[in-house]
Write a protein that holds these residues in place. Structure first.
Motif, PDB file in Angstrom:
ATOM      1  N   GLY A   1       0.785  -1.246   0.000  1.00 58.57           N
ATOM      2  CA  GLY A   1       0.000   0.000   0.000  1.00 58.57           C
ATOM      3  C   GLY A   1       0.801   1.270   0.000  1.00 58.57           C
ATOM      4  O   GLY A   1       0.312   2.300   0.473  1.00 58.57           O
TER       5      GLY A   1
ATOM      6  N   TRP B   1     -12.663   0.968   5.976  1.00 56.34           N
ATOM      7  CA  TRP B   1     -12.885   1.983   4.938  1.00 56.34           C
ATOM      8  C   TRP B   1     -13.621   1.377   3.752  1.00 56.34           C
ATOM      9  O   TRP B   1     -13.654   0.167   3.572  1.00 56.34           O
ATOM     10  CB  TRP B   1     -11.575   2.630   4.496  1.00 56.34           C
TER      11      TRP B   1
ATOM     12  N   ARG C   1      -5.836  -8.014   9.138  1.00 58.59           N
ATOM     13  CA  ARG C   1      -6.556  -7.442   7.995  1.00 58.59           C
ATOM     14  C   ARG C   1      -7.636  -8.386   7.489  1.00 58.59           C
ATOM     15  O   ARG C   1      -7.399  -9.591   7.375  1.00 58.59           O
ATOM     16  CB  ARG C   1      -5.574  -7.165   6.852  1.00 58.59           C
TER      17      ARG C   1
HETATM   18  C1  SIN Z   1      -3.278  -1.520   2.558  1.00 60.34           C
HETATM   19  O1  SIN Z   1      -2.919  -0.820   1.632  1.00 60.34           O
HETATM   20  O2  SIN Z   1      -4.234  -2.306   2.427  1.00 60.34           O
HETATM   21  C2  SIN Z   1      -2.561  -1.438   3.901  1.00 60.34           C
HETATM   22  C3  SIN Z   1      -2.833  -0.163   4.601  1.00 60.34           C
HETATM   23  C4  SIN Z   1      -2.003   0.001   5.851  1.00 60.34           C
HETATM   24  O3  SIN Z   1      -1.265  -0.922   6.230  1.00 60.34           O
HETATM   25  O4  SIN Z   1      -2.073   1.068   6.453  1.00 60.34           O
END
Ligand code: SIN
Length: 291
Positions: free
Chosen positions: A103, A253, A276
């Motif tokens: 990310g 989100w 996650r």
């Molecule tokens: C992601 O991009 O899904 C990860 C976001 C993060 O680790 O803050």
């Protein structure tokens, strides 16, 4: 259960207190869902959940995505819940983690597949002393603030989203065999440039610097000026919220109308670990096998 909801930024984001995510009645769930639709990013501080309870909370919003073997991420998945994954910069089995730098460019999760997740959930387990923040940007706002002329051009256009187009350190680290396998699994995908949210009915920009490589029907070179403009426009500071993580924060989100960026603004010798999950959405795109 009485929820207290407080906005966190002009662009998007709200903090929700008074919610025990392991034990939500229907009224509390509905209030959270409504707040999610309004604020796009929700932060739930001080949650004390097991991983499985966190996954069960996410699952209230839809079926969990299972990335495991498909993405070569088996050892990051919880053996008791294949939709629950660890994102960490800790070594895994003495190897650098494959999720250590996910990310690092603006994106909506997995927009490079036809059925991208509508929502993503992170549960912070450890965070460096400073930094490790995540930025979010409101893509309704990005669309709404374009001129009527440009909106008219973009409505009805499709763009190419290509996971291998992003050329980041994780892609560069892939062996030729892994690259070939990934290309086969995740061919470039066409997605609408303007996505209509199936719940709110509102329009959002749906292109990202991480994976959008061209406007469908144009060459990459022809597309670049327009895409570069949209990439810059879509993350103007006034559309954004910057989340400073604390251990036990749960953040969720909406990938249909918000993009995010995980900043590398921390000492890599310190650890950042998140649980996650993500929930499957409708099919909005189609694979471009011949592309
Ligand atoms: C992601 O991009 O899904 C990860 C976001 C993060 O680790 O803050």
């Amino acid at each position: 259960m009485k929820l207290q909801i407080r906005r966190l930024a002009h662009g998007l984001g709200a903090e929700v207190r008074g919610a025990d995510l392991s034990n939500l009645d229907t009224a509390a769930f509905d209030a959270i869902h409504a707040a999610w639709m309004e604020h796009l990013v929700l932060v739930f501080p001080e949650q004390r959940l097991t991983g499985l309870r966190f996954a069960a909370f996410s699952e209230r919003f839809g079926d969990l995505e299972i990335l495991g073997s498909y993405q070569g991420l088996d050892e990051y998945m919880d053996p008791d819940c294949r939709g629950l994954m660890t994102v960490t910069n800790r070594n895994i089995r003495n190897e650098p983690s494959r999720t250590r730098a996910v990310g690092r460019k603006w994106h909506a999760d997995r927009s490079f597949v036809p059925q991208a997740p509508i929502g993503t959930f992170l549960y912070c387990r450890e965070i460096p002393e400073v930094g490790g923040d995540t930025l979010f940007s409101n893509q309704y706002r990005a669309y709404d603030t374009l001129s009527e002329g440009l909106k008219g051009v973009l409505d009805g256009l499709w763009a190419v989203h290509d996971v291998l187009g992003r050329q980041d350190s994780l892609v560069k680290a892939l062996s030729p065999e892994e690259l070939a396998r990934k290309r086969l699994m995740d061919p470039p995908t066409a997605q609408p440039v303007v996505r209509v949210h199936e719940v709110t009915g509102k329009k959002a920009l749906y292109v990202s610097e991480a994976v959008t490589t061209a406007i469908l029907g144009m060459t990459e070179k022809e597309s670049r000026p327009l895409l570069e403009y949209l990439f810059r426009h879509s993350v103007k500071p006034e559309f954004t919220y910057r989340h400073h993580w604390r251990v036990d924060d749960v953040v969720m989100w909406d990938n249909r109308c918000a993009m995010h960026l995980a900043l590398a603004d921390f000492d890599p010798a310190q650890f950042r670990t998140m649980l996650r999950t993500s929930v499957v959405g409708p099919v909005t795109g189609h694979a471009l096998k011949e592309y």
